[in-house]
Enzyme design. Structure first.
Site, PDB file in Angstrom:
ATOM      1  N   HIS A 133       1.571   4.602  -2.701  1.00  0.00           N
ATOM      2  CA  HIS A 133       1.616   6.056  -2.491  1.00  0.00           C
ATOM      3  C   HIS A 133       2.938   6.615  -3.026  1.00  0.00           C
ATOM      4  CE1 HIS A 133      -2.017   6.771  -0.222  1.00  0.00           C
ATOM      5  NE2 HIS A 133      -1.703   5.926   0.737  1.00  0.00           N
ATOM      6  N   HIS A 172       0.833  -1.207   0.000  1.00  0.00           N
ATOM      7  CA  HIS A 172       0.000   0.000   0.000  1.00  0.00           C
ATOM      8  C   HIS A 172       0.869   1.260   0.000  1.00  0.00           C
ATOM      9  CE1 HIS A 172      -3.664   2.275   1.550  1.00  0.00           C
ATOM     10  NE2 HIS A 172      -2.691   3.101   1.899  1.00  0.00           N
ATOM     11  N   GLU A 173       1.811   1.322   0.921  1.00  0.00           N
ATOM     12  CA  GLU A 173       2.636   2.529   1.026  1.00  0.00           C
ATOM     13  C   GLU A 173       3.533   2.696  -0.200  1.00  0.00           C
ATOM     14  OE1 GLU A 173       1.739   4.664   3.087  1.00  0.00           O
ATOM     15  OE2 GLU A 173       0.558   3.396   4.426  1.00  0.00           O
TER      16      GLU A 173
HETATM   17 ZN   LIG Z   1      -2.935   5.170   2.296  1.00  0.00          ZN
END
Ligand SMILES: [Zn+2]
Length: 694
Positions: free
Chosen positions: A492, A488-489
Site C-alpha cells: 500500500h 502487504h502494508e
Molecule cells: Zn490492504
C-alpha cells in the site's frame, strides 16, 4: 529532476501577536515539510479544524462568486486546490487518533465529526458551485482537456451528482430523509450486532463437556462465566476467539451443533436485537435512493465507480469461481467423511463438524505450526526483506533518517530515494501494539503527492501494525500472518509513494482495486526463492530449510474449498440484496434462502455471514455491493504475479510497467490501466491454481 517545494502555500497567523502560534496552522520549517509532531498538542486540533474549515469555506466562496465564466482553471482546478489546510489538519489528526490516541483526541473526534459532515454537505449541495462544475462538464469534450484533467473533472462532477446536487428541491429533501433514516438504521444494526456477538452461545455445567478443549480456551470460558455471575461454570460466546476453537476442538458433537446454530442465527432470534426488519428496510431505502439518483439499483450506484463497473460483470466473475470452489469443497467434505467413517462415527458430516474434522485433517496432512517458523521471522530482518524486494523490483532505496520528528519512540523514519538519489518520499513505520493504538494494520498518508503549477509535493506515507513485540531476551519474532501483513502494508505504501500525478484528486482508487498493490507483495513474501533471503534463524543464523518451505507451500492449499465457498456465498447474497429495484420491504429469511438456493450452496457449508449479521454490508454503506472486492483483487494480484513468474520474479522492465501503468496514475477506467500492464484482462486461472481449485 522535479523542483520540490516543501513550503505550504497558505501561511496563517493564528490570533494576535502575543499568543504562541498553532503549529498546525503555520508553515512547517522541518526536513521535507514533515509534521512537527513534538510541537503539536491535543489542544491545537479543535481551533485548527475551525480555522481550516473557515479558510476552506472562503476559498470555495471565491469560486462561486467569480464573475468570470466557469472554466476548468477557475472552477475545477480551483476547487481541487481548496481545502488543503483542512486536509493537512485532518490527516495529522487521523494519524494520531488511530495510532496514538487519548481521551482528549477522542473528544475532538466526537466534536469535529458532525461539523465536518455538515461542512462537506454544505459544499457538495451548493447549487451555485454545482452549476459551475456542471457547465464545464457539459462542455468537457470540446474544451481540450488532457486525460488527467478529464479524470479529475469526472471525479469531482460525480461527487456532486452522487450526493444529490443535481436534484430539484423536492427530491433533495426526499434524499436527505432517506440518508437520515439509513444512518439511524446503521446504528441500530451495529448495536444489535454487538449485543448478539456478546451473547452466550453455550453454558457448560459439567466438566466432562469440556472434552478436547485446549487449556487456554477452558480458562477463557471460565472467565466468561465468572463475569456473568456463574462462577464454576464455563461460557462459550459468539466471539471468534471463543466459538471458533470450540468448533475446532470440542469432542461433543451435540454441543458443537448448538454453538454452530447459535452462531449462524445471530440477529435472527426474534426479540429486541433481531435484525431481520432492519435489513429489509435498509435494502428498500437503498433501492429508493438509487432510483432518486437515477440508477437502476444500489449495486449499479456503487459499482459505477468500481473496476467491475456493473452488476453483470460481478455476477459473471463470481460464477466463474463458484463451480471450481464448490467442487473442491465437496472433495474436502469427502476427505473428512473418510475420517468419520474410519473412526466408526456412523453419521454424515454436517456444518457443525467441519471445523473439527478440518483440524484433524490438517494435523494428518501438513504437520506444520507457527512455533516452528517464528524463529526465522525476526522483525528487522523481515522488514529488510520487504524493503529488499521493493529495491530489487524498482531500484529504489530506503535510507534511515534520525532527524525527522515522530509521535512515539517506536516510530522509525526512512527517506525513499530513486536509484539516481532523487527524493521520492518519506516512509514511517510504527509496528508494535500499545494502549492508544487501534487493532489491526494499516497504511496511510500524512500528505499526498501532487504537482500543480510546477510545485512538486512529495508524499509522506506511514505503515502501522500491531506485530509481536520483543519478549524477554528474544527479539520481535513474527508469525506467518504478520510477515504477510508487513509485506502487504508496504505494498500500500509503495502505491502511495509511486503516485505521479498533477492533481491528487485525479487518483482515486476503487474499492475492488485498492488491495492489488498490497496483496501482490504477499506473493514475494512467501515465494520459495525469496524466503531464504530474509528468513534467517535468529539464533543459529541459518536460512530457513527447504523442508519448511515445502510445508508452507503445501499448507497454503488447506481448506481453500471451504473458505472460497463460504466467502462466495456471502458475495452472492450481498449482490442479490442490492439488485432490488423496488422499495418494498421483502421477507429477509425467504429472500436469503432463495438467494443461497439459486447458487446451489452445499448444506455442509453456510454463507460466511447471514443477512442479519452481515456487518460489512449493513452496518454502514461500507462493503455493500462490494463484498466481492476481496477476491476480485486477489484475482488481480494472482494474475499480475503470474506475469512476474513468467518473466522473472525481479524483472525490472515488468516492474517498471507495473509501477507506471498500475501504481502511478489514476483513471476512471482501471481495467484499461491494468490491460496496459498485462496485455489482457485478468483471468481467474492463477487464483484457482493458487487456491488449489483446479
Ligand atoms: Zn490492504
Amino acid at each position: 529532476m522535479k523542483t520540490t517545494v516543501w513550503s505550504f502555500m497558505l501561511i496563517l497567523t493564528a490570533g494576535c501577536g502575543t499568543q504562541p502560534q498553532n503549529p498546525l496552522l503555520v508553515e512547517w520549517d522541518t526536513p521535507f515539510g514533515t509534521p512537527p509532531f513534538e510541537e503539536i498538542q491535543n489542544g491545537h486540533f479543535m481551533p485548527a479544524f475551525r480555522e481550516a474549515m473557515a479558510v476552506h469555506k472562503g476559498e470555495v466562496g471565491k469560486i462561486i462568486q467569480n464573475p468570470e465564466e466557469p472554466t476548468f482553471k477557475n472552477t475545477v482546478e480551483a476547487y481541487e486546490k481548496s481545502g488543503r489546510l483542512l486536509d493537512r489538519v485532518d490527516r495529522v489528526f487521523g494519524c494520531l487518533n488511530d495510532a496514538e490516541t487519548n481521551p482528549e483526541l477522542q473528544a475532538v473526534s466526537e466534536e469535529v465529526e458532525p461539523l465536518l459532515t455538515k461542512h462537506y454537505d454544505d459544499i457538495l449541495l451548493d447549487p451555485g458551485l454545482f452549476n459551475r462544475v456542471d457547465a464545464i462538464y457539459s462542455r468537457r469534450e470540446s474544451i481540450g482537456l488532457n486525460e488527467e484533467e478529464s479524470t479529475l473533472l469526472e471525479n469531482i462532477y460525480k461527487d456532486f451528482v452522487r450526493s444529490g446536487a443535481g436534484l430539484d428541491e423536492k427530491d433533495k429533501a426526499a434524499l436527505r430523509t432517506v440518508n437520515e433514516e439509513l444512518s439511524a438504521l446503521y446504528v441500530k444494526f451495529r448495536k444489535n450486532h454487538l449485543d448478539q456477538t456478546n451473547a452466550a452461545a453455550l453454558t457448560i455445567e459439567n466438566e466432562s463437556d469440556l472434552a478436547g478443549l485446549p487449556g487456554n480456551l477452558v480458562a477463557a470460558a471460565a472467565d466468561n462465566a465468572r463475569s456473568r455471575g456463574m462462577e464454576g461454570k464455563w461460557v462459550i460466546t459468539l466471539q471468534k476467539p471463543s466459538f471458533e476453537p470450540f468448533l475446532q476442538y470440542s469432542e461433543k458433537r451435540p454441543l458443537r451443533e448448538k454453538v454452530y446454530k447459535s452462531y449462524i442465527n445471530r440477529g435472527n432470534n426474534g426479540g429486541e436485537s433481531d435484525n431481520k426488519a432492519v435489513v429489509a428496510r435498509i435494502a428498500a431505502l437503498r433501492a429508493k435512493r438509487s432510483r432518486l439518483l437515477g440508477y437502476k439499483t444500489h449495486a449499479d450506484f456503487i459499482l459505477e465507480r468500481n473496476m467491475a463497473k456493473n452488476p453483470d460483470n460481478v455476477y459473471r466473475f463470481l460464477n466463474d469461481l463458484w463451480e471450481p470452489a464448490l467442487a473442491r469443497a465437496r472433495a474436502e467434505a469427502a476427505e473428512m467423511q473418510a475420517i468419520i467413517d474410519r473412526e466408526g462415527g456412523g453419521f454424515r458430516l454436517a456444518g457443525w463438524d467441519w471445523w473439527y474434522y478440518a483440524e484433524k485433517l490438517k494435523k494428518e496432512k501438513y504437520a506444520l505450526d507457527d512455533a516452528m517458523l517464528r524463529p526465522y521471522f525476526e522483525m528487522d530482518k523481515v522488514r529488510r526483506g520487504a524493503f529488499g524486494v521493493a529495491e530489487k523490483l524498482y531500484g529504489i532505496q530506503f535510507i534511515p533518517r534520525s532527524d525527522i520528528q515522530v509521535y512515539h519512540p517506536d516510530v522509525e523514519v526512512f527517506e525513499v530515494q530513486e536509484a539516481d538519489g532523487s527524493h521520492l518520499g518519506i516512509f514511517y513505520t510504527d509496528y508494535f501494539p500499545r494502549a492508544g493504538k487501534r487493532a489491526g494494520a494499516w497504511s496511510g498518508s500524512l500528505r499526498s503527492q501532487s504537482n500543480m503549477d510546477g510545485n512538486y509535493i512529495a508524499p509522506l506515507v506511514f505503515n502501522v501494525g500491531n506485530f509481536s513485540k520483543p519478549a524477554g531476551t528474544e527479539p520481535a519474532l513474527l508469525n506467518t500472518d504478520e510477515v504477510e501483513t508487513l509485506f502487504h502494508e508496504l505494498g500500500h505504501a509503495l502505491d502511495s509513494l509511486f503516485s505521479d500525478t498533477v492533481y491528487a484528486g485525479s487518483r482515486r482508487t476503487p474499492r475492488d482495486f485498492v488491495e492489488l498493490p498490497s496483496q501482490i507483495m504477499e506473493n514475494w513474501a512467501m515465494d520459495p526463492e525469496v524466503l531464504p533471503t530474509y528468513a534467517v534463524h535468529y539464533e543459529t543464523k541459518e536460512p530457513i530449510p527447504q523442508e519448511l518451505i515445502d510445508k508452507i507451500q503445501k499448507a497454503s492449499l488447506f481448506n481453500q474449498g471451504f473458505r472460497t465457498v463460504e466467502y462466495l456465498a456471502a458475495s452472492f447474497l450481498d449482490m442479490d440484496w442490492h439488485s432490488l429495484t423496488e422499495e418494498n420491504e421483502v421477507d429477509t429469511g425467504d429472500f436469503e434462502a432463495e438467494s443461497l438456493n439459486a447458487i446451489g450452496l452445499m448444506e455442509e457449508i453456510a454463507s460466511r455471514y447471514q443477512s442479519t449479521n452481515f456487518g460489512h454490508i449493513f452496518d454502514s454503506q461500507g462493503y455493500s455491493a462490494g463484498y466481492y472486492s476481496y477476491i476480485w483483487a486477489e484475482v488481480l494480484d494472482a494474475d499480475a504475479f503470474q506475469a512476474f513468474k513468467e518473466a522473472g520474479l525481479f524483472n525490472r522492465e515488468l516492474a517498471q510497467s507495473f509501477r507506471e501503468n498500475v501504481l502511478s496514475h489514476g483513471s476512471t477506467d482501471m481495467m484499461a490501466q491494468y490491460v496496459r500492464f498485462r496485455g489482457a484482462e485478468p483471468k481467474v486461472d492463477a487464483l484457482l491454481a493458487r487456491r488449489g481449485l483446479k
